[in-house]
Write an enzyme that holds these catalytic residues in place. Sequence first.
Site, short mmCIF file in Angstrom:
data_model
loop_
_atom_site.label_atom_id
_atom_site.label_comp_id
_atom_site.label_asym_id
_atom_site.label_seq_id
_atom_site.Cartn_x
_atom_site.Cartn_y
_atom_site.Cartn_z
CE LYS A 44 -3.60 0.07 1.52
NZ LYS A 44 -4.89 0.34 3.20
CD GLU A 129 -17.96 -8.13 10.36
OE1 GLU A 129 -16.87 -6.91 9.82
OE2 GLU A 129 -17.86 -9.11 9.66
NE ARG A 157 -18.84 -7.55 6.77
CZ ARG A 157 -18.04 -7.08 6.47
NH1 ARG A 157 -17.27 -6.97 7.48
NH2 ARG A 157 -18.40 -5.97 4.79
#
Length: 394
Positions: A44, A129, A157
């Site tokens: 990144k 989650e 979710r």
Amino acid sequence: MLFEELGFRYVGPLDGHEFDYLLPTLENVLKLEGPTLLHVLTKKGLGYKPAMNDPVWFHASSPFDLDTGKPKGKSAGPSYSSVAVNTLIQLAQEDPRIVAITAAMCEGTGLNAFEKIFPDRLYDVGIAEQHAVTFAAGMSTQGMRPVIPIYSTFLQRAYDQVIHDVATQNLPVTFCIDRGGLVAQDGTTHHGVFDFAYLRHMPNMVIMAPKDENELQHMVKSCISCDKPAAVRYPRGSGLGVKLDQVPEVLPLGKGELLRQGTDVAIVAIGVTVHLAMTAAERLEQEGISVAVMNARFVKPLDGDLIGTVAKQVKCLLTVEEGSAMGGFGSAVLELLSEEGLTNVPAKCMGLPDWFIEQGPQDLLREKYGLTGDGIYQQAKQLFARVSVGSVLT
């Protein structure tokens, strides 16, 4: 060989920054039949030093100076995320039962500040989650007060776990729902517009949303103190710059506040739309239209006494929310009016339409969908005009 054993053809790893190799490989892989896994390695920020030095901030950065990598401009106040976490830190210093749980969103929700002070009381369960919610439910059965700061769209979710593991057992788990409403430039999937609708029908659930960052800190404490499943929903970005009280207080459960008296139109607003409703009301007042403004504070339980009293004193009522109009806060108010026999009060719900909202800056999207001071002014004025014409005709 792991992927080959699963039936995939494995290609790679490739340097994702070497386009001379990557692009021809992609073209060749597309010609293959059957499942193929192309393994690409990237770094990144490669080539841009500020991003390489701080990849977390540049994952979802605000506007920045290209030469220095520093953010541009100054915000009016602290971010809602930081106020929520700072309040959590303050409360955790007083209550050892409080723990924080994140699903790999420590930096995004601001929990890295909590981790520095309470490293043994923060649990990162990874991108899971569903597990975060069930884990919180289990901890609450042992006397803990778990708090889950989580993006609104990501909580979707764990819908099933919120119902069966938390709400069904009426467990004191707090959900700090970040990125509620329109979320700038993160795409259709990241707008947090369904939370009011998918949470409010759950029995035992308490849902609130602050009008500003000061009210947010009171709501965080109110959620943890109410001894029930509770959620406080707040937007992405900076607050309004209001003064913060030194000590957060517990708000009366299910009680809103009347910010303005009025006899023509009532605007019942929730969350970030409250200050916009006040702006609209002041403009309407200048045109001779008397407007009452209510900060609902709670989506559930609604303040039936206050809403009912205000509804009886006006000619029409407008609800405003930065969320899905279908099944959301406005729908809850209409249900309340029906239950109270106040169906003779003309009412309209302002919110987001029944389609997936596209990507774009918050201000641009709010302008497009009328969730601005001017948009609320226009809707309230049109509603009042229809009511006035109707009364003249009859």
